[in-house]
Design a protein around this motif. Structure first.
Motif, PDB file in Angstrom:
ATOM      1  N   LYS A  12       0.833  -1.205   0.000  1.00 39.33           N
ATOM      2  CA  LYS A  12       0.000   0.000   0.000  1.00 39.33           C
ATOM      3  C   LYS A  12       0.869   1.256   0.000  1.00 39.33           C
ATOM      4  N   ASP A  13       0.234   2.392  -0.196  1.00 36.96           N
ATOM      5  CA  ASP A  13       0.949   3.659  -0.289  1.00 36.96           C
ATOM      6  C   ASP A  13       0.516   4.603   0.825  1.00 36.96           C
ATOM      7  N   GLY A  14       1.423   5.536   1.128  1.00 37.00           N
ATOM      8  CA  GLY A  14       1.106   6.601   2.066  1.00 37.00           C
ATOM      9  C   GLY A  14       0.669   6.113   3.422  1.00 37.00           C
ATOM     10  N   ALA A  15      -0.359   6.797   3.959  1.00 33.59           N
ATOM     11  CA  ALA A  15      -0.825   6.493   5.311  1.00 33.59           C
ATOM     12  C   ALA A  15      -1.433   5.099   5.404  1.00 33.59           C
ATOM     13  N   GLU A  16      -1.862   4.546   4.273  1.00 36.10           N
ATOM     14  CA  GLU A  16      -2.486   3.223   4.292  1.00 36.10           C
ATOM     15  C   GLU A  16      -1.478   2.111   4.595  1.00 36.10           C
ATOM     16  N   LYS A  17      -0.180   2.405   4.476  1.00 36.58           N
ATOM     17  CA  LYS A  17       0.833   1.385   4.778  1.00 36.58           C
ATOM     18  C   LYS A  17       0.727   0.916   6.216  1.00 36.58           C
ATOM     19  N   ARG A  18       0.442   1.828   7.117  1.00 39.27           N
ATOM     20  CA  ARG A  18       0.363   1.471   8.532  1.00 39.27           C
ATOM     21  C   ARG A  18      -1.021   0.931   8.837  1.00 39.27           C
ATOM     22  N   GLY A  19      -1.261  -0.300   8.397  1.00 42.67           N
ATOM     23  CA  GLY A  19      -2.586  -0.870   8.553  1.00 42.67           C
ATOM     24  C   GLY A  19      -2.750  -1.725   9.786  1.00 42.67           C
ATOM     25  N   LEU A  20      -1.680  -1.924  10.551  1.00 35.84           N
ATOM     26  CA  LEU A  20      -1.745  -2.799  11.726  1.00 35.84           C
ATOM     27  C   LEU A  20      -1.022  -2.124  12.873  1.00 35.84           C
ATOM     28  N   ASP A  21      -1.755  -1.767  13.909  1.00 41.21           N
ATOM     29  CA  ASP A  21      -1.111  -1.071  15.019  1.00 41.21           C
ATOM     30  C   ASP A  21      -1.629  -1.548  16.370  1.00 41.21           C
ATOM     31  N   THR A  22      -2.280  -2.701  16.406  1.00 40.06           N
ATOM     32  CA  THR A  22      -2.842  -3.187  17.658  1.00 40.06           C
ATOM     33  C   THR A  22      -2.467  -4.628  17.917  1.00 40.06           C
ATOM     34  N   TYR A  23      -1.680  -4.850  18.949  1.00 40.10           N
ATOM     35  CA  TYR A  23      -1.403  -6.191  19.453  1.00 40.10           C
ATOM     36  C   TYR A  23      -1.631  -6.157  20.958  1.00 40.10           C
ATOM     37  N   VAL A  24      -1.913  -7.303  21.520  1.00 40.87           N
ATOM     38  CA  VAL A  24      -2.040  -7.374  22.976  1.00 40.87           C
ATOM     39  C   VAL A  24      -1.265  -8.570  23.470  1.00 40.87           C
ATOM     40  N   GLY A  25      -0.980  -8.592  24.788  1.00 49.82           N
ATOM     41  CA  GLY A  25      -0.250  -9.722  25.352  1.00 49.82           C
ATOM     42  C   GLY A  25       1.244  -9.536  25.228  1.00 49.82           C
ATOM     43  N   ASP A  26       1.996 -10.632  25.448  1.00 50.41           N
ATOM     44  CA  ASP A  26       3.451 -10.534  25.494  1.00 50.41           C
ATOM     45  C   ASP A  26       4.080 -10.536  24.113  1.00 50.41           C
ATOM     46  N   TYR A  27       3.272 -10.371  23.066  1.00 59.72           N
ATOM     47  CA  TYR A  27       3.832 -10.312  21.725  1.00 59.72           C
ATOM     48  C   TYR A  27       4.167  -8.887  21.319  1.00 59.72           C
ATOM     49  N   VAL A  28       3.779  -7.923  22.140  1.00 56.45           N
ATOM     50  CA  VAL A  28       4.134  -6.541  21.851  1.00 56.45           C
ATOM     51  C   VAL A  28       5.597  -6.326  22.181  1.00 56.45           C
ATOM     52  N   ALA A  29       6.333  -5.718  21.255  1.00 55.13           N
ATOM     53  CA  ALA A  29       7.769  -5.534  21.447  1.00 55.13           C
ATOM     54  C   ALA A  29       8.054  -4.246  22.188  1.00 55.13           C
TER      55      ALA A  29
END
Length: 275
Positions: free
Chosen positions: A233-250
């Motif tokens: 994707k292009d532009g702002a649409e590239k950041r389509g995933l910004d939610t994780y929960v639990g111990d998988y968040v870095a």
């Protein structure tokens, strides 16, 4: 001496010989896998034999998706089945594909595709020495959101053309079902997370240009999982995933520390090399 006593004596004589012969052959098989994350030494061999006791017994069995994962769906909506039988894969660390390897031209095409992703600043990707292999280069996210070693997305193996990467469990399931890879023997979670993530897989080497395109789709899924960036994707649409929960968040501090102590201290070794 009766027959029983003779049998016992022969067993006591032959057993050490057979055992030493097996260890010698098995050790040379370990060395034949080439350089990887484990030193090619007797100590490294002993470490791998101990780890083999806790390995996955079925690397083709999908792993469940924890209910706290957000999102529950992966990146890959579909993937065609890989033609032919699965290649022979051996080893733990290193783990290598022994049959149906990439040709030099095909491997160079794969590396070119990986570098195109890295060279696009909007993808926030870097090329660094792999944290897992320590003898080949890989793609890293400069802003990881999923815990891997230093934000590593994937790395390629110049010796065979296969790759290791971390994927969403739903994408791992598709990879397994369509015959494009298998789980790493230590990708079982828990205590083994100190070695590789639970979602760590080996993706088989592409055999032609069409398969390079399909493997690049899988790499895109790995980028999305580790960094939240959709490279298609292009532009702002590239950041389509910004939610994780639990111990998988870095943790950003954790990722920086891992890069400093494990990756950043080494010179970058290129993804290209002699086959």
């Amino acid at each position: 001496m009766d027959i029983y006593s003779l049998s016992v004596a022969l067993t006591l004589i032959l057993l050490p010989v057979v055992t030493l012969s097996y260890i010698r052959n098995d050790y040379h098989a370990f060395l034949s896998l080439g350089p990887g994350g484990t030193p090619a030494t007797p100590f490294g061999y002993m470490k791998i034999k101990l780890l083999s006791l806790v390995c996955l017994r079925d690397p083709l069995r999908p792993l469940p998706i924890p209910p706290h994962f957000r999102p529950q769906k992966g990146y890959l909506s579909s993937l065609p089945a890989r033609a032919g039988n699965r290649p022979l894969v051996q080893g733990i660390a290193p783990q290598r594909q022994r049959t149906e390897k990439s040709s030099m031209d095909v491997y160079k095409g794969l590396v070119s595709g990986m570098r195109r992703l890295i060279n696009d600043p909007a993808n926030s990707l870097l090329e660094r020495t792999s944290c897992f292999e320590k003898n080949s280069s890989g793609i890293f996210s400069s802003e990881p959101i999923t815990r891997t070693c230093g934000g590593e997305v994937c790395h390629a193996h110049p010796s065979d053309g296969s790759m290791h990467m971390t994927l969403h469990p739903a994408d791992v399931k598709i990879i397994l079902e369509k015959g494009w890879g298998e789980r790493h023997p230590l990708a079982r979670g828990g205590w083994c997370r100190r070695f590789v993530p639970r979602e760590f897989v080996l993706v088989y080497a592409p055999r032609n240009e069409k398969e390079i395109e399909l493997v690049m789709d899988i790499i895109s899924a790995a980028v999305w999982w580790v960094s939240g960036v959709d490279v298609k994707k292009d532009g702002a649409e590239k950041r389509g995933l910004d939610t994780y929960v639990g111990d998988y968040v870095a943790s950003q501090d954790e990722c920086k520390a891992c890069r400093r102590h494990t990756c950043g201290s080494k010179a970058v070794e290129k993804m290209t090399g002699d086959m």
